[in-house]
Design an enzyme around this catalytic site. Structure first.
Site, short mmCIF file in Angstrom:
data_model
loop_
_atom_site.label_atom_id
_atom_site.label_comp_id
_atom_site.label_asym_id
_atom_site.label_seq_id
_atom_site.Cartn_x
_atom_site.Cartn_y
_atom_site.Cartn_z
N CYS A 335 0.84 -1.20 0.00
CA CYS A 335 0.00 0.00 0.00
C CYS A 335 0.87 1.25 0.00
CB CYS A 335 -0.97 -0.03 1.17
SG CYS A 335 -2.37 1.09 0.98
N HIS A 440 -3.49 -5.46 1.50
CA HIS A 440 -3.11 -5.79 2.88
C HIS A 440 -3.56 -7.21 3.20
CE1 HIS A 440 -1.90 -1.78 4.29
NE2 HIS A 440 -2.94 -1.28 3.63
#
Length: 487
Positions: A335, A440
């Site tokens: 991310c 994630h």
């Protein structure tokens, strides 16, 4: 309302509220009861994507894991208010799973009356649908400067008429003073809701605690109902802070993974499963020296990519990452970490910041006003280098990001092209040692762990049952049943 509410309060942050609430969720679920967790307000950059009434949204990771322990479907109503710190004096406010710019701009004390109806509605809905609701408080219920605007501790307890346990970290010292002082600072009607004290993280001979528990009972009328021994390796992800080598599994180290611990790190709890892999050592890196000897360098998520990138450079860690990659060492960006690995950050909306990335992937990230929040299942294409084991693996994870990332056009013109191994989500450099991914939770997927390590690690189900077993061994007989007995 059908549910009985059991609430876990703490004398301080870090006393063990989340741990104890998770164990209670599994204990009551194993009795065949319908159980749900609840925390009115959570402040954390560790979040999960869950179901919402209209769209998927965010809740604190602790309530996500508690819902799994309760064998319940995670939902935004389990944590109606989530505060995600962006700076020392500013947080992004997430209400019922969705970012609320208006609440984010509102003064701290001013927002309590605005959000209270949402909190009670979410809690009452859970009470209608369940037999037991396990409620977690925040910080301490005796913060007298915050009591008038409280929306997460005793105001919730009064609304639910919850049976409350007050837990303290005895390893810090002063545990009996913490328990008595917290109890004494509460108004009489709120003291009456405290049904038991719990001593957490005890080391030594429990017999040496006498006569303090009896003296405390005489002072307050509240018994010490449990003394929980110190337990480093319970396997539940940490909520508020990084974990250290004290909790590392024993055995010969075969692989060292250094995770860059920048100030605005987010979703750090997704690395907990790595601690359970035999032969893996997890290191939190804040200096170049912390990266020495690492096999992998991981750039994790960030709540403020540009600010954490500036911090990375100020520490000299940018050079350490570049040198590691130049030697062919494995680098993973997740991310915000993916965004930093690229060449350019473009912010036209004042979301995060403009700047130059590390340039290890030929990518450009533009920050959009709209936030991507969704659960994601995706399959990796063909990968090379140290990440080749992920080729063809289908992984489940989640996305929480404002940035949208694409191939950098100028670098493409110079034939520097990133290999897109998951469309729009993951890219690899030409030599194969640098991988960036928006998903994630990869290390929470057993398929990913098996592919990368060839090892079977304890599942979350094993962890939850272990927590409940531990609690049942160290709490006075009959206490847990008495807490939910309807009068």
């Amino acid at each position: 309302m059908s549910a009985v509410c059991v609430m876990v309060l703490g004398t301080t942050s870090g006393a063990g509220k989340s741990w104890l609430a998770t164990a209670l969720c599994r204990h009551y679920a194993r009795q065949g009861l319908r159980v749900a967790p609840f925390k009115a307000q959570n402040m954390s950059n560790n979040a999960r994507v869950v179901a919402g009434p209209v769209a998927e949204g965010e809740i604190g990771s602790a309530q996500y894991f508690q819902s799994l322990a309760a064998k319940a479907e995670p939902a935004v109503g389990m944590n109606p208010l989530l505060l995600k710190p962006e700076a020392d004096t500013r947080s992004q406010v997430v209400l019922m799973g969705q970012v609320s710019p208006g609440l984010s701009d509102m003064p701290w004390r001013g927002r309590s009356e605005t959000v209270w109806p949402h909190i009670t509605a979410a809690l009452d809905a859970l009470r209608e649908a369940n037999d037991v609701v396990v409620i977690e408080g925040a910080g301490s219920p005796a913060e007298i400067n915050l009591h008038a605007s409280d929306i997460v501790n005793m105001r919730v307890a009064r609304h639910a008429q919850a049976r409350c346990l007050l837990v303290t970290d005895i390893d810090r010292g002063g545990a009996f003073a913490h328990l008595y002082g917290t109890w004494a600072l509460l108004p009489a009607d709120e003291r009456a809701l405290i049904k038991g004290f719990v001593l957490n993280k005890f080391r030594g001979d429990a017999a040496l605690l006498a006569p303090a528990p009896e003296m405390l009972l005489n002072l307050t009328g509240v018994p010490v109902v449990g003394t929980l021994p110190m337990w480093w390796q319970h396997g539940l992800p940490e909520e508020d802070g990084v974990f250290d080598d004290k909790s590392r599994a024993a055995g010969a180290v075969k692989l060292t993974i250094a995770v860059i611990a920048w100030p605005r790190i987010s979703n750090l709890d997704e690395f907990q499963p790595l601690k359970n892999v035999p032969g893996v050592r997890l290191v939190w890196a804040r200096t170049p020296a912390d990266c020495a000897g690492a096999d992998w360098l991981v750039l994790p998520g960030s709540k403020s990519t540009a600010a954490d990138l500036a911090w990375l450079r100020a520490q000299g860690l940018d050079a350490a990452v570049a040198e590691h990659a130049a030697r062919g060492g494995a680098v993973l960006g997740i991310c915000g970490g993916l965004q930093m690995l690229g060449k350019t950050l473009v912010d036209m909306h004042g979301i995060d910041g403009n700047g130059s990335g590390l340039g290890l992937l030929p990518l450009e990230t533009a920050f959009n006003a709209d936030k991507t929040v969704r659960r994601t299942t995706a399959s990796f294409g063909a990968l090379s280098g140290p990440w080749s084991a992920l080729s063809g693996i289908t992984a489940f994870g989640y996305e929480i990001h404002h940035g949208q990332t694409v191939q950098h056009p100028a670098m493409a013109a110079n034939c520097d092209i990133a290999r897109e191994v998951i469309p729009g989500l993951a890219w690899q450099n030409a030599s194969g040692n640098v991988l960036g991914c928006y998903m994630h939770g990869l290390f929470e997927d057993p398929r990913v762990l098996r592919a990368l390590f060839g090892a079977t690690v304890p599942t979350l189900e094993t962890v939850f049952d272990g927590l409940a077993d531990f609690l049942e061994r160290h709490v006075e007989p009959g206490v847990l049943d008495a807490l939910i007995r309807k009068d």
